[in-house]
Design an enzyme around this catalytic site. Structure first.
Site, mmCIF file in Angstrom:
data_model
loop_
_atom_site.group_PDB
_atom_site.id
_atom_site.type_symbol
_atom_site.label_atom_id
_atom_site.label_comp_id
_atom_site.label_asym_id
_atom_site.label_seq_id
_atom_site.Cartn_x
_atom_site.Cartn_y
_atom_site.Cartn_z
ATOM 1 N N LYS A 188 -8.299 -7.066 -1.421
ATOM 2 C CA LYS A 188 -7.762 -8.415 -1.579
ATOM 3 C C LYS A 188 -8.399 -9.479 -0.550
ATOM 4 O O LYS A 188 -7.914 -10.174 0.378
ATOM 5 C CB LYS A 188 -6.405 -8.201 -0.981
ATOM 6 C CG LYS A 188 -5.436 -7.455 -2.238
ATOM 7 C CD LYS A 188 -4.053 -7.801 -1.982
ATOM 8 C CE LYS A 188 -3.424 -6.963 -0.871
ATOM 9 N NZ LYS A 188 -1.964 -7.685 -0.536
ATOM 10 N N HIS A 225 -10.614 -12.409 -3.413
ATOM 11 C CA HIS A 225 -9.566 -13.281 -4.160
ATOM 12 C C HIS A 225 -9.107 -14.489 -3.306
ATOM 13 O O HIS A 225 -8.603 -15.354 -3.912
ATOM 14 C CB HIS A 225 -8.483 -12.366 -4.688
ATOM 15 C CG HIS A 225 -7.472 -11.994 -3.533
ATOM 16 N ND1 HIS A 225 -5.979 -11.647 -4.242
ATOM 17 C CD2 HIS A 225 -7.384 -12.054 -2.318
ATOM 18 C CE1 HIS A 225 -5.463 -11.587 -3.007
ATOM 19 N NE2 HIS A 225 -6.239 -11.761 -1.885
ATOM 20 N N ASP A 226 -9.531 -14.342 -1.908
ATOM 21 C CA ASP A 226 -9.220 -15.508 -1.188
ATOM 22 C C ASP A 226 -10.165 -16.655 -1.225
ATOM 23 O O ASP A 226 -9.792 -17.633 -0.499
ATOM 24 C CB ASP A 226 -9.212 -14.915 0.342
ATOM 25 C CG ASP A 226 -7.650 -13.972 0.487
ATOM 26 O OD1 ASP A 226 -6.795 -14.179 -0.286
ATOM 27 O OD2 ASP A 226 -8.001 -13.281 1.387
ATOM 28 N N GLY A 257 -13.869 -9.743 14.705
ATOM 29 C CA GLY A 257 -14.977 -10.466 14.224
ATOM 30 C C GLY A 257 -14.483 -11.421 12.926
ATOM 31 O O GLY A 257 -13.510 -11.228 12.470
ATOM 32 N N PHE A 309 -15.915 -12.313 9.611
ATOM 33 C CA PHE A 309 -17.079 -11.733 8.688
ATOM 34 C C PHE A 309 -17.973 -12.734 8.211
ATOM 35 O O PHE A 309 -18.992 -12.465 7.598
ATOM 36 C CB PHE A 309 -16.477 -10.617 7.658
ATOM 37 C CG PHE A 309 -15.111 -10.970 6.836
ATOM 38 C CD1 PHE A 309 -15.259 -12.431 6.215
ATOM 39 C CD2 PHE A 309 -14.215 -10.369 6.646
ATOM 40 C CE1 PHE A 309 -14.033 -12.796 5.303
ATOM 41 C CE2 PHE A 309 -13.159 -10.782 5.726
ATOM 42 C CZ PHE A 309 -13.193 -12.004 5.344
ATOM 43 N N GLN A 347 -2.211 -21.253 -2.127
ATOM 44 C CA GLN A 347 -2.195 -20.798 -0.759
ATOM 45 C C GLN A 347 -3.570 -20.600 -0.132
ATOM 46 O O GLN A 347 -3.956 -20.051 0.924
ATOM 47 C CB GLN A 347 -1.771 -19.245 -0.546
ATOM 48 C CG GLN A 347 -0.116 -19.118 -0.931
ATOM 49 C CD GLN A 347 0.634 -18.303 -0.144
ATOM 50 O OE1 GLN A 347 0.540 -17.171 -0.397
ATOM 51 N NE2 GLN A 347 1.111 -18.750 1.003
ATOM 52 N N TRP A 399 0.856 -1.094 0.120
ATOM 53 C CA TRP A 399 -0.052 0.137 -0.003
ATOM 54 C C TRP A 399 0.929 1.340 0.014
ATOM 55 O O TRP A 399 0.140 2.211 -0.355
ATOM 56 C CB TRP A 399 -1.161 -0.001 1.172
ATOM 57 C CG TRP A 399 -2.020 -1.320 0.982
ATOM 58 C CD1 TRP A 399 -2.154 -2.233 1.817
ATOM 59 C CD2 TRP A 399 -2.654 -1.691 -0.372
ATOM 60 N NE1 TRP A 399 -3.053 -3.228 1.308
ATOM 61 C CE2 TRP A 399 -3.170 -2.926 0.055
ATOM 62 C CE3 TRP A 399 -2.816 -0.807 -1.435
ATOM 63 C CZ2 TRP A 399 -3.935 -3.620 -1.217
ATOM 64 C CZ3 TRP A 399 -3.526 -1.729 -2.487
ATOM 65 C CH2 TRP A 399 -4.057 -3.112 -2.143
ATOM 66 N N ASP A 438 -11.406 -7.499 11.518
ATOM 67 C CA ASP A 438 -10.622 -8.568 11.258
ATOM 68 C C ASP A 438 -10.806 -9.403 12.197
ATOM 69 O O ASP A 438 -11.353 -9.410 13.360
ATOM 70 C CB ASP A 438 -9.102 -8.233 10.822
ATOM 71 C CG ASP A 438 -8.520 -9.238 9.928
ATOM 72 O OD1 ASP A 438 -8.495 -10.415 9.897
ATOM 73 O OD2 ASP A 438 -7.969 -8.506 8.854
HETATM 74 C C1 SAM Z 1 -5.201 -11.064 1.668
HETATM 75 S S1 SAM Z 1 -5.289 -10.413 3.391
HETATM 76 C C2 SAM Z 1 -5.594 -8.524 3.064
HETATM 77 C C3 SAM Z 1 -5.225 -7.752 3.976
HETATM 78 C C4 SAM Z 1 -5.848 -6.225 3.758
HETATM 79 N N1 SAM Z 1 -7.061 -6.212 3.251
HETATM 80 C C5 SAM Z 1 -5.046 -5.519 2.464
HETATM 81 O O1 SAM Z 1 -5.293 -5.307 1.456
HETATM 82 O O2 SAM Z 1 -3.685 -5.518 2.804
HETATM 83 C C6 SAM Z 1 -6.883 -10.906 3.876
HETATM 84 C C7 SAM Z 1 -7.395 -10.570 5.187
HETATM 85 O O3 SAM Z 1 -8.637 -10.987 5.656
HETATM 86 C C8 SAM Z 1 -8.598 -11.298 6.894
HETATM 87 N N2 SAM Z 1 -9.722 -12.413 7.147
HETATM 88 C C9 SAM Z 1 -9.554 -13.702 6.834
HETATM 89 N N3 SAM Z 1 -10.803 -14.529 7.020
HETATM 90 C C10 SAM Z 1 -11.588 -13.463 7.727
HETATM 91 C C11 SAM Z 1 -12.576 -13.649 8.719
HETATM 92 N N4 SAM Z 1 -13.378 -14.844 8.248
HETATM 93 N N5 SAM Z 1 -13.194 -12.673 9.079
HETATM 94 C C12 SAM Z 1 -12.560 -11.503 9.133
HETATM 95 N N6 SAM Z 1 -11.331 -11.115 8.432
HETATM 96 C C13 SAM Z 1 -10.835 -12.391 7.999
HETATM 97 C C14 SAM Z 1 -7.119 -11.878 7.227
HETATM 98 O O4 SAM Z 1 -6.898 -11.769 8.522
HETATM 99 C C15 SAM Z 1 -6.352 -10.896 6.361
HETATM 100 O O5 SAM Z 1 -6.445 -9.850 7.147
#
Ligand code: SAM
Length: 347
Positions: free
Chosen positions: A253, A256-257, A236, A238, A307, A165, A211
């Site tokens: 991001k 995309h997970d 929390g 989400f 991943q 960022w 998060d």
């Molecule tokens: C790929 S990282 C992106 C972080 C940030 N948004 C960025 O753009 O740098 C994904 C984020 O989603 C959070 N995350 C994953 N599962 C989650 C959930 N069930 N509830 C809340 N946050 C979650 C992770 O902890 C992580 O911080």
């Protein structure tokens, strides 16, 4: 496109064959602290002195430094006293830990985690799933459970995610005028670098990083300065916990997970929570509509395979997911950098 020259002598194939060698040279020089040392001393140094300062072999260090010269990460000077190395400008700015635009942490994350998962890329393609079990011996059913297998790994991931960022944050946040949204939730906001960019670009905004509890705890303690009162925190999950009402939700991001079902589930919750007239900002690396590129995004999508449970998508695919959740008036802005922006509105 292959030219006659490529067919006669496969320059491109040879270059691809060595691709990971290039990455590994940069990773190693960063990890050993070569660029930090040269920045600190502020003068060109001999290979033997660098090796002595960093506690490495002379023979290994000399070869590493020469390879860095070939990669234009170091410059070399030949004098009567011998051969001396110094950082190039790009290394000072992006490869040293202390630089405001440092990419050191994401490079270390690639070196220590991504690289190990990619060792099993063939298995990932065969099985269509992430490779945490093979790479780290941890269960791969919950990607973030695996990624956060220790607090140390979680911190490294958060610092790595933050790095980008400093070079792309402003572009994705300025892609649309977000100044009318003052009450913002950054869902999965992690270490909060994008939230910090957001309050700096839109000084009237108040942003809450939402998060997982252990991420929020570390973000609060290690990443966001206590005097930054425009940034709040919400612990929390989400998928399983409620999402509070807000005017704008940033999902950077995040989609995309996850697979399409989970994305629809999350976006529907966001739509329900969103104030009428509010919106959602997706920050993602967009594939071309015909999936012909950009190469970086295609590679990121492979990385999502090894991943996570997700993939990179086209803007049409993101629009479809947003529409399925109820969002309309969808606008897409490509920034020309690694990450792009998609804005959807709730009527
Ligand atoms: C790929 S990282 C992106 C972080 C940030 N948004 C960025 O753009 O740098 C994904 C984020 O989603 C959070 N995350 C994953 N599962 C989650 C959930 N069930 N509830 C809340 N946050 C979650 C992770 O902890 C992580 O911080």
């Amino acid at each position: 496109m292959s030219s006659i020259e490529d067919l006669d002598y496969p320059q491109l194939i040879l270059q691809y064959n060595s691709g990971f060698l290039v990455s590994k040279v940069m990773f190693t020089a960063c990890e050993l602290g070569v660029f930090d040392l040269l920045l600190e001393t502020g003068e060109a140094m001999s290979s033997d002195t660098i090796a002595a300062c960093l506690g490495t072999s002379s023979t290994g260090m000399e070869r590493l430094l020469d390879a860095c010269v070939g990669l234009k990460l170091l410059a070399v000077e030949l004098t009567q006293e011998g051969v001396f190395y110094r950082n190039t400008e790009i290394s000072n700015i992006y490869l040293t830990k202390s630089s405001p635009k440092s990419q050191y942490h994401i490079i270390m994350y690639y070196s220590n985690s991504v690289y190990l998962c990619w060792h099993y890329l063939t298995d990932a393609v065969r099985e269509g799933r992430n490779q945490y079990e093979r790479a780290f011996g941890v269960s791969s059913n919950d990607p973030f459970g695996a990624m956060y297998r220790s607090e140390e790994e979680m911190m490294k991931f958060m610092a790595g995610q933050n790095s980008v960022w400093s070079i792309c944050g402003r572009d994705v946040l300025a892609a649309f005028d977000l100044s009318t949204f003052t009450q913002i939730y950054d869902l999965g906001g992690g270490g909060g670098a994008l939230a910090q960019e957001c309050v700096s670009l839109y000084p009237n905004s108040r942003i809450t990083i939402y998060d997982l509890p252990k991420v929020v705890q570390v973000a609060k303690k290690q990443f966001i300065p206590p005097e930054e009162h425009r940034i709040a925190f919400h612990s929390g999950d989400f998928f399983n916990d409620s999402i509070p009402e807000a005017e704008l939700y940033i999902l950077s991001k995040i989609l995309h997970d996850w697979d399409d079902d989970k994305c629809r589930q999350l976006l529907t919750k966001v739509y329900t929570a969103c104030k009428p007239g509010g919106g959602v900002l997706l920050v993602e690396s967009l594939l071309n509509e015909d999936k012909s590129g950009p190469l970086e995004t295609q590679l990121y999508s492979m990385n999502m395979l090894v991943q996570t449970e997700g993939k990179e998508r086209t803007s049409a695919e993101y629009s479809k997911l947003l529409e399925a959740a109820g969002f309309g008036d969808i606008q897409v802005k490509r920034t020309g950098k690694l990450y792009d922006a998609v804005l959807g509105r709730k009527e």
